[in-house]
Design a protein around this motif. Structure first.
Motif, PDB file in Angstrom:
ATOM      1  N   MET A  35       2.258   7.878   1.249  1.00 60.53           N
ATOM      2  CA  MET A  35       0.814   7.990   1.459  1.00 60.53           C
ATOM      3  C   MET A  35       0.368   7.126   2.631  1.00 60.53           C
ATOM      4  SD  MET A  35      -0.570  10.148  -0.527  1.00 60.53           S
ATOM      5  CE  MET A  35       0.922  11.008  -0.179  1.00 60.53           C
ATOM      6  N   LEU A  36       0.912   5.900   2.703  1.00 59.54           N
ATOM      7  CA  LEU A  36       0.550   5.009   3.805  1.00 59.54           C
ATOM      8  C   LEU A  36       1.016   5.622   5.129  1.00 59.54           C
ATOM      9  CD1 LEU A  36       1.309   1.498   2.269  1.00 59.54           C
ATOM     10  CD2 LEU A  36      -0.917   2.546   2.685  1.00 59.54           C
ATOM     11  N   PHE A  48      -8.716  11.969   5.315  1.00 55.89           N
ATOM     12  CA  PHE A  48      -7.883  11.002   4.599  1.00 55.89           C
ATOM     13  C   PHE A  48      -8.116  11.099   3.090  1.00 55.89           C
ATOM     14  CE2 PHE A  48      -6.973   6.635   3.082  1.00 55.89           C
ATOM     15  CZ  PHE A  48      -5.625   6.633   3.374  1.00 55.89           C
ATOM     16  N   PHE A  53       6.154   7.081  -3.402  1.00 56.61           N
ATOM     17  CA  PHE A  53       4.904   7.827  -3.224  1.00 56.61           C
ATOM     18  C   PHE A  53       3.907   7.027  -2.384  1.00 56.61           C
ATOM     19  CE2 PHE A  53       0.561   8.777  -4.660  1.00 56.61           C
ATOM     20  CZ  PHE A  53       0.509  10.114  -4.327  1.00 56.61           C
ATOM     21  N   THR A  54       3.748   5.729  -2.713  1.00 55.20           N
ATOM     22  CA  THR A  54       2.787   4.903  -1.989  1.00 55.20           C
ATOM     23  C   THR A  54       3.164   4.778  -0.517  1.00 55.20           C
ATOM     24  OG1 THR A  54       2.342   3.674  -3.992  1.00 55.20           O
ATOM     25  CG2 THR A  54       1.695   2.642  -1.938  1.00 55.20           C
TER      26      THR A  54
END
Lengths: 294, 295
Positions: free
Chosen positions: B277-278, B219, B273-274
Motif C-alpha cells: 500500500m505504501l 489515494f 500488504f502494508t
C-alpha cells in the motif's frame, strides 16, 4: 465567502451569449439528471423500508412491487424472537456513545495544543501525526488482538473504544477550525484570569463547534457501523453489537429474506435521524470546508 | 513568578498534544513492532524463530495474490467508473443555479456512505438475488436472462462494484465539490473569452486545478479498494464467495488469524500488504507530482 463566489458566478452566467430559452432547457436537463440520480440513491432505502413491512410471499413472489400491499409486522416480531435485538442495540449504543464522547474531548485537546501554542518541533510532530494516516489498519489487526488478549480485554468493549479515542484525522479537522480563532480572544480570557484548560473548555471548544460536531458524528457512525472490530473482539452473544449480530441470522432451512433487512432498517434509523437533526447543510458544508483548507 | 509561568507555558502544549502520541504508541506503534516480531515466528502457542520464511511463503502464496488481484479489479472499477461519474455529478452540482439545493442533493448522495456496510450488504444481497432480486427482475423486463450476481464467479466483482458505486459515489462527489471551490471563476471566464469549448475548459483549466484533491481522492480510492472487507465479506456470506472470487487481502488476513489461528503468518500478510500500500501510494504521488512539473 461562498456567497460572493456564487454572485460572481451568477454574473458570469448572465453575461453568457446563450439565449434564455437554451439556458432554461439546459437547466431543466441538469435538474432532471440530478433528480433521477437522487432517486437511484434513494431506491435501495425505499426497497429496504418496503421489504421490512412485506409478507414473505410478496417478497419472493413480487419483488418489483416496492409497496407492501399487505403490510405486516411479522418480520419485526420474527426478528425480535430470533435475536436479542434490544440488548445488541444497547451494546452498540454504549460503544458508540462512549467512543464519541472520548474522541471529542481528546481530539479537541490535541487540536488545541497544535493550534494555540508555538513550540519546538511543532511542525515535525504535526507531520508525524498526519503520517500515521498513511498506515493501513491491517498491519495492527493481529498484534492488537494479541495485545488486548494479554490485557485480559477480550470480549469486553475496551478494544473497540480505546484505540479510536484520538486519531490524526479528527485532530486535523478540529485544528483547521481552531487555528482561525483570533489570539486576542485567548489573551483577553487570560487577563480575566482564565487558566489554560479554562480557555480550552470555555473558548476553543465552543468556538470550533462545527468541526467538533463533524468529528463526533463521524466517530459515532464509525463505531455504530463497525463490523470487523466486534467480529474479532466480542464472542459472547450478550456482548454482541447490532452490526455483527444481524449477519449471524442465517437460517439453514429457509432463506430468510425479511428479518435481516428489517434489522438493517432499524439499524439505519439512528444514522438517518442524526443526519436529519444535524442537518444536511451543516454536515455537508462542514465536511467540504474541512477538506478545502487541507 | 515569571520563570514559573514560562515553564508552565512550555509544558502546556506538550500536555495537550500528549494524548495522541501516548495513544499512538500503545495502539499503533507497539502493535506494529510486535507484529513484525510475530511475523518472524512460527507456531500457535509457543513461537519459534524462523526468520523471513513467512514472507517467502506470502510471496509464493497464490491465494494472497488472488486477493490482491481482486483488490486491483475493484480499484480499476472504482477509478474508471465511480470517480468519473462522481466528477460529472460534482460539476453539475457546482452550477451556480443549483447553489441553494446543492446541500439537499449532496445529502441524498452522501447518505449511503454513512449507512452501515452490514445494512448495505443485506440490502444488496436481496437486490442482487438471482431468482427473486429486483435487479434481475428489471433486467428480465428488457429481455436479459437472470444473472447469478452472487453465485457466478464472473459476476461477483461487478456486483461488488455496483454496491460500491452506490455507497461511495456520494463521498467522492463531496470531495470533488470541495476541490471545485478552488477553481477561480475568473480563469474559466478568461478561457471562455479566448474561445475555449466546455470540454477544453474542463480539460485544460478545471482538471489541472483539481489535481491536489485528485491526488487525495485517487489515494483514498486505492486504499479503500485494496482494503475492502465488510461489504465483500457480507455479500459472500461470511466467506470468500463462489470460487473465492470475493477474497480480499483483509478477509484472507482475518481468515488466517481467527479461523486458522495462524497469527504469525497473518502478521506477515499484514506487513506485506502494508508495504504494498505504501509503495502504491508512493508511486501514485510521484506520478501526480511528475504531471505537475510538466505543466
Amino acid at each position: 465567502m461562498e456567497k460572493s463566489a456564487v454572485a460572481v458566478n451568477g454574473r458570469v452566467v448572465a453575461s453568457q451569449a446563450s439565449t434564455p430559452i437554451w439556458r432554461g432547457t439546459g437547466r431543466i436537463v441538469v435538474y432532471i439528471v440530478l433528480i433521477l440520480m437522487s432517486l437511484l440513491f434513494l431506491a435501495p432505502f425505499l426497497f429496504m423500508i418496503g421489504t421490512a413491512f412485506k409478507r414473505y410471499e410478496d417478497i419472493v413472489g413480487d419483488p418489483l412491487n416496492p409497496l407492501p400491499l399487505h403490510p405486516s409486522l411479522a418480520n419485526f416480531s420474527h426478528l425480535f424472537d430470533k435475536l436479542p435485538f434490544f440488548a445488541m442495540l444497547g451494546n452498540s449504543l454504549i460503544i458508540a456513545v462512549s467512543l464519541t464522547a472520548l474522541s471529542i474531548i481528546f481530539n479537541a485537546l490535541v487540536a488545541y495544543g497544535f493550534s494555540r501554542y508555538e513550540f519546538k518541533f511543532k511542525h515535525g510532530l504535526f507531520v508525524c501525526m498526519l503520517a500515521t494516516m498513511m498506515i493501513p489498519g491491517q498491519i495492527t489487526l493481529v498484534p492488537s488482538f494479541v495485545m488486548f488478549r494479554s490485557f485480559g480485554m477480550l470480549d469486553t468493549f475496551w478494544p473497540l473504544i480505546l484505540p479510536g479515542a484520538v486519531g490524526a484525522f479528527g485532530v486535523f479537522l478540529i485544528r483547521q477550525v481552531m487555528v482561525a480563532i483570533p489570539k486576542e480572544i485567548y489573551d483577553s480570557a487570560k487577563i480575566d484570569g482564565c487558566s489554560e484548560l479554562g480557555t480550552f473548555f470555555r473558548i476553543a471548544l465552543p468556538l470550533s463547534g462545527s468541526a467538533v460536531g463533524i468529528v463526533g458524528l463521524l466517530t459515532f457512525m464509525g463505531a455504530w457501523n463497525d463490523y470487523l472490530g466486534p467480529l474479532i473482539y466480542l464472542s459472547s452473544g450478550s456482548k454482541m453489537t447490532l452490526a455483527v449480530g444481524l449477519t449471524t441470522m442465517v437460517n439453514p432451512y429457509k432463506i430468510d429474506y425479511a428479518s435481516p433487512i428489517t434489522g438493517a432498517l432499524l439499524m439505519s434509523v439512528p444514522v438517518l435521524v442524526l443526519l436529519s437533526i444535524i442537518g444536511h447543510k451543516y454536515f455537508v458544508d462542514g465536511l467540504t470546508a474541512g477538506s478545502i483548507k487541507g | 513568578m515569571n520563570a514559573h509561568a514560562s515553564a508552565r507555558w512550555k509544558l502546556a502544549p506538550l500536555l495537550f498534544i500528549s494524548p495522541f502520541f501516548i495513544a499512538y504508541a500503545i495502539f499503533g506503534l507497539y502493535p506494529i513492532l510486535y507484529g513484525f516480531w510475530l511475523s518472524l515466528m512460527k507456531g500457535t502457542d509457543t513461537y519459534t524463530f524462523t526468520g523471513f520464511s513467512n514472507y517467502l511463503f506470502v510471496l509464493k502464496d497464490g491465494f494472497f495474490w488472488k486477493a490482491m488481484w481482486n483488490g486491483t479489479k475493484l480499484a480499476l472499477g472504482s477509478l474508471f467508473l465511480i470517480l468519473p461519474v462522481a466528477l460529472g455529478a460534482a460539476l453539475l452540482l457546482n452550477r451556480p443555479y443549483i447553489a441553494k439545493k446543492k446541500g439537499m442533493f449532496a445529502t441524498f448522495f452522501f447518505t449511503p456512505n454513512i449507512t452501515s456496510a452490514v445494512a448495505v450488504g443485506i440490502i444488496f444481497k436481496l437486490l442482487l438475488d438471482r431468482d427473486s432480486g429486483v435487479i434481475n427482475s428489471l433486467l428480465g423486463q428488457v429481455g436479459i436472462s437472470p444473472i447469478g450476481w452472487l453465485k457466478d464467479a464472473a459476476w461477483t466483482i461487478p456486483a461488488l462494484i455496483i454496491l460500491c458505486a452506490w455507497k461511495y459515489l456520494g463521498v467522492n462527489i463531496l470531495f470533488f465539490l470541495a476541490g471545485l471551490q478552488n477553481v477561480p471563476i475568473e480563469l474559466i471566464e478568461a478561457a471562455k473569452i479566448d474561445g475555449a469549448s466546455p470540454a477544453q475548459r474542463l480539460w485544460h483549466v478545471t482538471m489541472p486545478l483539481l489535481r491536489p484533491i485528485m491526488t487525495f481522492i485517487v489515494f483514498q480510492c486505492l486504499l479503500g479498494s485494496y482494503g475492502m472487507f465488510s461489504e465483500a465479506f457480507i455479500l459472500a456470506g461470511s466467506g470468500f464467495g463462489p470460487e473465492n472470487s470475493l477474497v480480499f487481502p483483509t478477509s484472507y488476513l482475518y481468515d488466517e488469524a481467527f479461523r486458522r489461528q495462524d497469527f504469525t503468518y497473518s502478521s506477515a500478510l499484514g506487513y506485506v500488504f502494508t508495504l504494498m500500500m505504501l509503495l502504491i501510494g508512493f508511486i501514485q504521488l510521484k506520478m501526480f507530482n511528475l504531471k505537475n512539473q510538466e505543466e
